[in-house]
Design a protein around this motif. Sequence first.
Motif, short mmCIF file in Angstrom:
data_model
loop_
_atom_site.label_atom_id
_atom_site.label_comp_id
_atom_site.label_asym_id
_atom_site.label_seq_id
_atom_site.Cartn_x
_atom_site.Cartn_y
_atom_site.Cartn_z
N GLY A 32 0.79 -1.22 0.00
CA GLY A 32 0.00 0.00 0.00
C GLY A 32 0.82 1.27 0.00
O GLY A 32 2.02 1.26 0.28
N GLU A 33 0.14 2.38 -0.32
CA GLU A 33 0.79 3.69 -0.39
C GLU A 33 -0.28 4.77 -0.39
O GLU A 33 -1.48 4.49 -0.53
CB GLU A 33 1.63 3.81 -1.67
N SER A 34 0.16 6.00 -0.24
CA SER A 34 -0.67 7.16 -0.51
C SER A 34 0.22 8.19 -1.20
O SER A 34 1.43 8.21 -0.99
CB SER A 34 -1.28 7.73 0.78
N GLY A 50 -8.65 -4.99 -2.32
CA GLY A 50 -7.79 -4.21 -1.43
C GLY A 50 -8.61 -3.26 -0.60
O GLY A 50 -9.81 -3.47 -0.39
N ILE A 51 -7.95 -2.20 -0.14
CA ILE A 51 -8.61 -1.16 0.65
C ILE A 51 -8.37 0.18 -0.04
O ILE A 51 -7.25 0.48 -0.47
CB ILE A 51 -8.08 -1.13 2.09
N ASN A 52 -9.41 0.97 -0.15
CA ASN A 52 -9.33 2.32 -0.69
C ASN A 52 -9.79 3.27 0.41
O ASN A 52 -10.98 3.42 0.65
CB ASN A 52 -10.21 2.46 -1.94
N GLY A 53 -8.84 3.86 1.13
CA GLY A 53 -9.21 4.64 2.31
C GLY A 53 -9.73 3.72 3.39
O GLY A 53 -9.03 2.82 3.85
N THR A 54 -10.98 3.92 3.78
CA THR A 54 -11.59 3.06 4.80
C THR A 54 -12.43 1.94 4.21
O THR A 54 -13.02 1.16 4.95
CB THR A 54 -12.48 3.91 5.74
N PHE A 66 -10.94 4.69 -8.62
CA PHE A 66 -10.09 5.87 -8.49
C PHE A 66 -9.50 5.93 -7.08
O PHE A 66 -10.23 5.76 -6.10
CB PHE A 66 -10.90 7.15 -8.73
N HIS A 67 -8.20 6.17 -6.99
CA HIS A 67 -7.56 6.47 -5.72
C HIS A 67 -7.34 7.98 -5.66
O HIS A 67 -6.59 8.54 -6.47
CB HIS A 67 -6.24 5.73 -5.58
N HIS A 68 -8.02 8.63 -4.73
CA HIS A 68 -7.92 10.08 -4.59
C HIS A 68 -6.57 10.47 -3.98
O HIS A 68 -5.93 9.68 -3.30
CB HIS A 68 -9.06 10.60 -3.71
N HIS A 73 -4.13 3.28 -0.08
CA HIS A 73 -4.77 2.19 -0.83
C HIS A 73 -3.76 1.06 -0.99
O HIS A 73 -2.55 1.26 -0.98
CB HIS A 73 -5.24 2.69 -2.20
N ASN A 74 -4.28 -0.13 -1.12
CA ASN A 74 -3.42 -1.28 -1.40
C ASN A 74 -4.11 -2.22 -2.38
O ASN A 74 -5.22 -1.94 -2.85
CB ASN A 74 -3.01 -2.00 -0.10
#
Length: 303
Positions: A32-34, A50-54, A66-68, A73-74
């Motif tokens: 994961g990363e941001s 995966g997870i996008n935020g919560t 979309f990853h804001h 996200h991972n």
Amino acid sequence: MLKPVPVEPVLSVKELYTLYYFHHESGYRFAGESHDFWEIIYVDKGRASGINGTEPYTLEKGQIIFHHPNVFHNFRTDGAPDAEDGADCDIFVVSFNGELEMLEQFRDHIFTLSMHERHLFREMIEEGKQVYDKPFGKNLVYRKDAPHEPEHLPGAKQMIRNLLEQLLISLYRKQQECPAQVQSLPMQSLGMEYQIVRQVVTFLDQNIYNNITFVDVASHFNLSETQLKKLFREVTGYSVMQYYRKSVVGRIEYHIRQMDKNFTELADLFNFSSIHYFSKFYKRETGHTLREYLKSSQDVSLP
């Protein structure tokens, strides 16, 4: 005499960061990363989760998310047991920035693409191959050793931008006109386990500066450590503290890029007892030092 008709863009892509096409085998996991730019993940074959935020998410073939900016996200391969291609997964990743306020309404949504929209992705890849003369499989819009080298084929980056803007406008129209093809996260029916994991992720994000422990998390939710470990990994594929550490690293790197605090101030902000332990934590998690990251973030120039 004809008067000109002004063209007022609803969005504008100004910068490209990455353009990748990956093949991942079964069992692949990206911790994961941001980052401070937008990113699209498109599943061309297989299935990913995966997870996008919560929010936990699952992407089937032909879907994107979309990853804001600045949202953790991972990603992991998540093929169905009876899938024709096994559990392997092919994904397209494009990241970018610009005047994109209207994309805020894409938050926590999954889009199922039309054949035309899928074709736009494939055209972007073909144009990406023309930016630099280099092996396919690399970041097609950026080459660190020569970021300002002329395009292999003139106008390739502009074509990528135009195709990407077409895609974004098409998705915007779809959200307005064909809501059945746009699904809010999470795709899974929210059973009790998903509700708990969402609450845990929210708690971790709220405590990103507090240097909390796994015991703190289990105690807050009145769960046994064994129960919490099993629940979180089953839903996300990751451990609680792996998610938390990656979130912390992402936020540290955000502050470094902003250059709003020195390293001593960051150690204090993230509640480390000393700059030594802060530096050691970052080196252990990333494999490089704080100063190395600072230098690399200053050196990067976009094509």
